[in-house]
Design a protein around this motif. Structure first.
Motif, PDB file in Angstrom:
ATOM      1  N   ASP A 442      30.985  19.158  -1.931  1.00 15.92           N
ATOM      2  CA  ASP A 442      30.895  17.911  -2.223  1.00 15.92           C
ATOM      3  C   ASP A 442      30.955  17.554  -0.598  1.00 15.92           C
ATOM      4  O   ASP A 442      30.160  16.125  -0.444  1.00 15.92           O
ATOM      5  CB  ASP A 442      31.635  17.320  -3.100  1.00 15.92           C
ATOM      6  CG  ASP A 442      31.996  18.416  -4.060  1.00 15.92           C
ATOM      7  OD1 ASP A 442      30.537  18.328  -4.834  1.00 15.92           O
ATOM      8  OD2 ASP A 442      32.447  18.529  -4.938  1.00 15.92           O
ATOM      9  N   PHE A 443      31.366  17.689   0.332  1.00 18.13           N
ATOM     10  CA  PHE A 443      31.629  17.344   1.431  1.00 18.13           C
ATOM     11  C   PHE A 443      30.462  17.630   2.473  1.00 18.13           C
ATOM     12  O   PHE A 443      30.180  16.392   3.270  1.00 18.13           O
ATOM     13  CB  PHE A 443      32.744  17.768   2.315  1.00 18.13           C
ATOM     14  CG  PHE A 443      33.048  16.908   3.647  1.00 18.13           C
ATOM     15  CD1 PHE A 443      33.414  16.460   4.398  1.00 18.13           C
ATOM     16  CD2 PHE A 443      32.222  18.905   4.575  1.00 18.13           C
ATOM     17  CE1 PHE A 443      33.667  16.361   5.657  1.00 18.13           C
ATOM     18  CE2 PHE A 443      33.017  18.206   6.148  1.00 18.13           C
ATOM     19  CZ  PHE A 443      33.772  17.391   6.329  1.00 18.13           C
ATOM     20  N   GLN A 444      29.908  18.486   1.815  1.00 16.03           N
ATOM     21  CA  GLN A 444      28.380  18.327   3.064  1.00 16.03           C
ATOM     22  C   GLN A 444      27.961  17.495   2.548  1.00 16.03           C
ATOM     23  O   GLN A 444      26.799  17.269   3.265  1.00 16.03           O
ATOM     24  CB  GLN A 444      28.635  19.752   3.082  1.00 16.03           C
ATOM     25  CG  GLN A 444      27.114  20.585   3.839  1.00 16.03           C
ATOM     26  CD  GLN A 444      26.607  22.218   4.012  1.00 16.03           C
ATOM     27  OE1 GLN A 444      26.136  22.410   2.497  1.00 16.03           O
ATOM     28  NE2 GLN A 444      27.037  22.851   4.864  1.00 16.03           N
ATOM     29  N   ASP A 445      27.369  17.721   1.630  1.00 20.59           N
ATOM     30  CA  ASP A 445      26.363  16.208   0.615  1.00 20.59           C
ATOM     31  C   ASP A 445      27.019  15.403   1.006  1.00 20.59           C
ATOM     32  O   ASP A 445      26.169  14.370   1.356  1.00 20.59           O
ATOM     33  CB  ASP A 445      26.270  16.938  -0.803  1.00 20.59           C
ATOM     34  CG  ASP A 445      25.672  18.216  -1.603  1.00 20.59           C
ATOM     35  OD1 ASP A 445      25.247  18.811  -0.751  1.00 20.59           O
ATOM     36  OD2 ASP A 445      26.419  17.950  -2.440  1.00 20.59           O
ATOM     37  N   ALA A 446      27.962  14.939   1.273  1.00 20.58           N
ATOM     38  CA  ALA A 446      27.915  13.815   1.606  1.00 20.58           C
ATOM     39  C   ALA A 446      27.922  12.505   2.898  1.00 20.58           C
ATOM     40  O   ALA A 446      27.600  12.049   3.293  1.00 20.58           O
ATOM     41  CB  ALA A 446      29.585  13.124   1.206  1.00 20.58           C
ATOM     42  N   ALA A 447      28.482  13.963   3.697  1.00 18.51           N
ATOM     43  CA  ALA A 447      27.995  14.424   5.667  1.00 18.51           C
ATOM     44  C   ALA A 447      26.859  14.071   5.879  1.00 18.51           C
ATOM     45  O   ALA A 447      25.937  13.106   6.150  1.00 18.51           O
ATOM     46  CB  ALA A 447      28.889  15.584   6.007  1.00 18.51           C
ATOM     47  N   VAL A 448      26.198  14.750   4.822  1.00 21.69           N
ATOM     48  CA  VAL A 448      24.036  14.729   5.467  1.00 21.69           C
ATOM     49  C   VAL A 448      24.213  13.349   4.309  1.00 21.69           C
ATOM     50  O   VAL A 448      23.047  12.629   5.471  1.00 21.69           O
ATOM     51  CB  VAL A 448      23.857  15.899   4.040  1.00 21.69           C
ATOM     52  CG1 VAL A 448      22.368  15.383   4.177  1.00 21.69           C
ATOM     53  CG2 VAL A 448      24.070  16.842   5.197  1.00 21.69           C
ATOM     54  N   THR A 449      24.320  12.391   3.544  1.00 20.51           N
ATOM     55  CA  THR A 449      24.365  11.673   3.517  1.00 20.51           C
ATOM     56  C   THR A 449      25.132  10.010   4.045  1.00 20.51           C
ATOM     57  O   THR A 449      23.211   9.056   4.718  1.00 20.51           O
ATOM     58  CB  THR A 449      24.365  11.055   1.533  1.00 20.51           C
ATOM     59  OG1 THR A 449      23.960  12.368   0.654  1.00 20.51           O
ATOM     60  CG2 THR A 449      24.309   9.593   0.733  1.00 20.51           C
ATOM     61  N   CYS A 450      25.388  10.246   4.378  1.00 15.99           N
ATOM     62  CA  CYS A 450      26.038   9.456   5.320  1.00 15.99           C
ATOM     63  C   CYS A 450      25.588   9.486   6.411  1.00 15.99           C
ATOM     64  O   CYS A 450      25.457   8.494   7.597  1.00 15.99           O
ATOM     65  CB  CYS A 450      27.928   8.851   5.063  1.00 15.99           C
ATOM     66  SG  CYS A 450      27.963   8.497   3.210  1.00 15.99           S
ATOM     67  N   ILE A 451      25.434  10.436   6.887  1.00 19.41           N
ATOM     68  CA  ILE A 451      25.566  10.573   8.894  1.00 19.41           C
ATOM     69  C   ILE A 451      24.349  10.572   9.201  1.00 19.41           C
ATOM     70  O   ILE A 451      23.558  10.166  10.224  1.00 19.41           O
ATOM     71  CB  ILE A 451      26.480  11.371   9.414  1.00 19.41           C
ATOM     72  CG1 ILE A 451      27.899  10.993   8.927  1.00 19.41           C
ATOM     73  CG2 ILE A 451      25.919  12.058  10.570  1.00 19.41           C
ATOM     74  CD1 ILE A 451      29.008  12.322   9.648  1.00 19.41           C
ATOM     75  N   GLU A 452      23.481  11.716   8.516  1.00 17.49           N
ATOM     76  CA  GLU A 452      22.086  11.995   8.644  1.00 17.49           C
ATOM     77  C   GLU A 452      20.538  10.768   8.613  1.00 17.49           C
ATOM     78  O   GLU A 452      21.048  10.130   7.590  1.00 17.49           O
ATOM     79  CB  GLU A 452      21.453  13.320   7.607  1.00 17.49           C
ATOM     80  CG  GLU A 452      20.031  13.791   7.882  1.00 17.49           C
ATOM     81  CD  GLU A 452      20.385  15.339   9.092  1.00 17.49           C
ATOM     82  OE1 GLU A 452      21.531  15.099  10.146  1.00 17.49           O
ATOM     83  OE2 GLU A 452      19.827  16.008   8.572  1.00 17.49           O
ATOM     84  N   LYS A 453      20.475  11.016   9.448  1.00 18.25           N
ATOM     85  CA  LYS A 453      19.460   9.789  10.402  1.00 18.25           C
ATOM     86  C   LYS A 453      17.947  10.283  10.120  1.00 18.25           C
ATOM     87  O   LYS A 453      17.934  11.036   9.154  1.00 18.25           O
ATOM     88  CB  LYS A 453      19.342   8.908  11.361  1.00 18.25           C
ATOM     89  CG  LYS A 453      21.372   8.279  11.433  1.00 18.25           C
ATOM     90  CD  LYS A 453      21.298   7.627  10.772  1.00 18.25           C
ATOM     91  CE  LYS A 453      23.081   7.191  11.224  1.00 18.25           C
ATOM     92  NZ  LYS A 453      23.649   6.719  10.291  1.00 18.25           N
TER      93      LYS A 453
END
Length: 922
Positions: A442-453
């Protein structure tokens, strides 16, 4: 007699009856699962079901070993890998046990090499069992799974309806077949898709972590054991039973239990003191050959083939294991982090081999008796949701802060707001997926959603950064003492470089061979490794290895730490690098598909890397045999290029040519003379091949004639050649000119006829390509080729020339690319070098004929001293040199002095010097 699972069986059958509209086999499946659990737990030899690289399995193994302290452990691992286990003390995990065979006897030759690997990680039940057995006195470890040879004997073919063994895409494992303990995964796609959909997860690794790993991490041993057998039985009963893979699994179970019964009978150990560690899928087996009872029928094990297997350890990594077994990226790293976290929470002390980190084995407590009756733990476990931990805000907050800091270091424009967004999104995703606590996924998906450009600024994306944060791709290393002799010899011989070769980064080695001649041996070894290893393992930055070259300084980029596996596998082929290189050269030269060019390359490589005249002569004789047996001339350009280079090397370094090279020239001369007429007319023989044949015949002619060949054979072969292709016709004309049949005037006349014929003009580039190819055999035709091209550009009209130029360029590129530089240099000598000189420049072939020399002009050379007399006596030589230099060749009278007399010469001005030289010559 009632059993401990009767209540559960009744409850499940009642549920099946309630679901009357379900499949008719549902009651049998549900009751069969309970029967499988009951049957496995009643076995006198305790069965420990595991799943590979499972922290829950490793934790349960640690607890059970400390409680039971078995005297013998039967482990599901290839039985012939047992001698490798003690070498794990010299390694840093993860590593893989490897069986390797390059010379096959009993398997198809084209399938070589065969390789099997079994990865070992610290967060695995098998490593805990191995460590306990190796570090505890009086404990025996017995590997009972099929041997490596049987792995390939039983490997299903590609035509069946089975699942093929997965192969690793990572360089650490190569194309080896992977085996692990406990491949616990649904055997058909529909079940896995159903579980992923209703579990609200993306891949199997996440489902297993959510619904098995976390609930079982803190469970007691009985609950763990019953649940694992239950899952194994479920997947087993729902697996397609008619496939080859299922039959292979059943044969493995028969094999393992046969080996267990054999050992129990031979050792006399009580079954209650043993522990059988196997995958949960195999723990639920109900075959007739399964069980430790003495009367159980044995399995007829086929004998091994005569293939010689070699064994060793190779480095592994989390990413290599994931690629090998189809796991989600980062899942093994997350499992390692979960293992460390649960160890700290439960305060368990894992078993560890003493040599790995210098730790001594922990003392075991007094064993606890576990002879009590089996109790039903499944009913309570299945009756409600698992008790999972609640939200750990401190842990999640640290993850969010660390991932933002790591993202900044890798070029992302992340801020504190992104950390807050990742924190809230992780909780949101966990809630949407029915979880009280966000998982690493879940944390990995959230990080990709919020930080990945839109773009990734560096080499690592956010998903990879999350894997690094949660544990990283840990990469193992095989210790020096566990390496094969060849690998240890490589490290010893490269020690004078003063580099840490075990470091997993590129290191620059600078070799000043003039100041430190003792580094010459290391340089030689590096060049051999360059030949044997992948390009990026050993890469020269400055320096090269060619015949006739000798460098006093070299620079290398060494990346041996990340290519330890390739060096280890070299050790399977020989004891030293020189031995492996010699075997490789012999294998290449005696390969069924080898050609004369292949053998000549082996000869050249033996001269470059090995000081072995015997080997070089054997490879040379093999080249002679292959050349005589060839029926095509496809390799003629390579043969010509290599034999020229080898002959030049021998002429510069040895007083006489070796016997094999003389034999090669004689054989090649006769061979190419015989094939020349056919090659000229064959459509499948290119102009480059014919040009190379002529190049061999004309350039080797003097040597061949001195060795006894007959020039009449060449003349007859050329006269019998009647090509039709334009390029080959031009080659034939050049050959006839070389033989003296056609003069230069005849060649010019034929070219003029071609340019004057509008039907031939479109094919003129082919004639040009043929003339350029003729430079291989008649290099003195370079001025004529420049003249031919110049005439074409001068005479052809623009409507013909402009469409003709692309065809000319492509023809030269495809058929004569390597000879164009020679043509360019000749054009540079022919044409003027400055722009103003072009206006007054006259092409040599258009220049008016020189005036005949008069006797008075020639006699004027007498007044120029001895040099002038020599030139006047031999004017043809002076004229030829003047023509090459582009001079007009006119003989002008010498300038007169002030009084009209000829100027004094050097000899008359200094008569003493001339008289002294005259005395020395008399």
């Amino acid at each position: 007699m009632s059993g401990p699972f009767d209540a559960l069986r009744t409850q499940l059958l009642g549920a099946a009856e309630t679901l009357s509209d379900g499949p008719a086999t549902l009651p049998d499946i549900l009751s069969g699962i309970v029967d499988d659990v009951d049957h496995a737990l009643r076995e006198p030899l305790e069965i420990f079901p595991v799943c590979h690289h499972s922290p829950a399995s490793a934790l349960a193994m640690v607890r059970r070993l400390r409680e039971k302290q078995p005297k013998v452990i039967y482990l599901e691992l290839c039985e012939d890998m047992a001698p490798l286990l003690t070498e794990l003390r010299n390694c840093r995990l993860p590593v893989a046990l490897q069986s390797f065979a390059s010379e096959l006897d009993g398997f198809p030759k084209e399938s070589a090499p065969l390789s099997v690997i079994a990865p070992i990680t610290e967060a695995s039940a098998e490593y805990q069992a191995i460590s306990y057995a190796l570090e505890t006195p009086g404990v025996e470890l017995v590997l009972v799974d099929r041997s490596t040879d049987h792995v390939f004997q039983w490997q299903p073919d590609a035509s069946g309806d089975h699942e093929q063994p997965q192969e690793a895409e990572d360089d650490l494992h190569g194309d080896a077949v992977g085996v692990e303990i406990g491949d616990l995964r649904p055997r058909f796609a529909e079940l896995e898709e159903h579980l992923l959909h209703h579990g609200r997860v993306r891949h199997w690794s996440e489902w297993w972590d959510q619904y098995v790993e976390q609930p079982l991490a803190g469970a007691d041993y009985d609950t763990y054991r019953q649940v694992m057998v239950l899952i194994g039985s479920l997947f087993r009963r729902l697996a397609p039973a008619g496939t080859r893979r299922f039959a292979s699994d059943e044969d493995r179970e028969r094999f393992m239990w046969t080996r267990i019964r054999e050992h129990l009978a031979a050792s006399g150990i009580d079954r209650a003191d043993g522990l059988y560690v196997c995958g949960a899928f195999h723990a639920a087996s109900r075959l007739a050959e399964v069980g430790s009872e003495p009367g159980t029928p044995d399995f007829d094990i086929t004998p091994r083939t005569a293939t010689k297997w070699l064994y060793g350890l190779i480095p592994s990594s989390h990413s290599a294991i994931e690629a090998q077994f189809g796991l989600a990226p980062g899942s093994v790293s997350i499992a390692a982090a979960t293992w460390q976290k649960n160890l700290g929470r439960s305060r368990l002390k894992p078993f560890q081999l003493a040599g790995q980190k210098g730790r001594k084995p922990a003392k075991l407590p007094v064993p606890i008796s576990d002879d009590g009756p089996v109790e039903d733990q499944l009913t309570g476990y299945l009756s409600g949701p698992p008790a999972l931990d609640g939200l750990d805000e401190e842990e999640l907050r640290s993850w969010c802060v660390d991932i933002v800091r790591l993202a900044r270091r890798n070029g992302y424009l992340a801020s504190t707001a992104d950390a807050i967004a990742v924190f809230e999104t992780s909780i949101l995703l966990a809630g949407m997926r029915g979880r009280a606590r966000p998982t690493p996924y879940d944390f990995q998906d959230a990080a990709v959603t919020c930080i990945e450009k839109d773009t990734v600024p560096g080499r690592r994306d956010v998903r990879r950064l999350c894997e690094i944060l949660l544990g990283g791709d840990r990469i193992g290393q095989v210790g020096y003492d566990a390496l094969p002799p060849l690998a240890r010899d490589v490290y010893d011989r490269l020690a004078p470089l003063g580099l840490n070769l075990e470091q997993r980064s590129i290191q620059r080695a600078l070799l000043d061979l003039a100041a430190r001649p003792e580094l010459a041996a290391a340089s030689q070894l590096l060049w051999m490794l360059r030949y044997l290893l992948p390009d990026h393992a050993v890469r020269p930055i400055m320096g090269s290895r060619k015949l006739g070259e000798k460098h006093i300084q070299e620079s290398w980029d060494l990346d041996l730490g990340r290519h330890q596996r390739t060096i280890i596998e070299l050790g399977y082929e020989g004891v030293t690098v020189e031995q492996v290189l010699e075997q490789r050269l012999r294998r290449a030269a005696w390969d069924p598909k080898a050609t004369a060019a292949t053998a000549l390359k082996a000869v050249e490589d033996s001269l470059l890397f090995l000081d072995s005249p015997r080997l070089t002569d054997e490879l040379g004789q093999r080249a002679v045999e292959l050349l005589a047996a060839e029926r095509t001339v496809d390799e003629a350009p390579a043969v010509l290029r290599r034999i020229r280079r080898l002959l030049a090397h021998y002429r510069a370094t040895t007083p006489t040519l070796p016997a094999w090279s003389e034999s090669f020239v004689r054989t090649g001369y006769a061979h190419y003379c015989t094939l020349l007429p056919t090659a000229f007319v064959a459509d499948d023989t290119g102009v480059r091949q014919v040009g190379a044949m002529l190049g061999f015949l004309f350039s080797m002619e003097s040597l061949a004639l001195s060795l006894g060949c007959d020039r009449a054979q060449l003349e007859l072969a050329v006269r019998q050649s009647h090509p039709e292709a334009p390029a080959k016709i031009a080659l034939l004309w050049a050959a006839l000119h070389q033989l003296g049949v056609l003069t230069m005037a005849d060649l010019r006349s034929r070219v003029d006829d071609l340019l004057g014929n509008p039907l031939v003009v479109p094919a003129f580039p082919q004639y040009v390509a043929g003339f350029i190819q003729s430079l291989e055999s008649v290099p003195r035709l370079a001025p004529f080729v420049v003249e031919t091209l110049s005439k074409a550009f001068a005479r052809l009209p623009d409507p013909v020339l402009l469409p003709w130029l692309p065809t000319l360029i492509m023809t030269l590129k495809d058929q004569a690319a390597e000879l164009v530089p020679l043509l360019t240099r000749e054009a540079g000598r022919t044409f003027p070098g400055t722009l103003p000189a072009v206006d007054s420049w006259v092409a040599p072939w258009n220049a008016p004929p020189r005036k005949p020399r008069t006797a008075a002009a020639v006699s004027t050379g007498a007044s120029r001293g001895p040099a002038g007399l020599l030139l006047a006596a031999q004017p043809d030589t002076a004229d030829a040199v003047a023509s090459l230099l582009g001079c007009d060749g006119e003989w002008a009278p010498p300038p007169a002095g002030p009084d009209g007399a000829p100027p004094p010469s050097l000899l008359t001005t200094h008569p003493d010097t001339a008289e002294a030289v005259a005395l020395l010559l008399t």
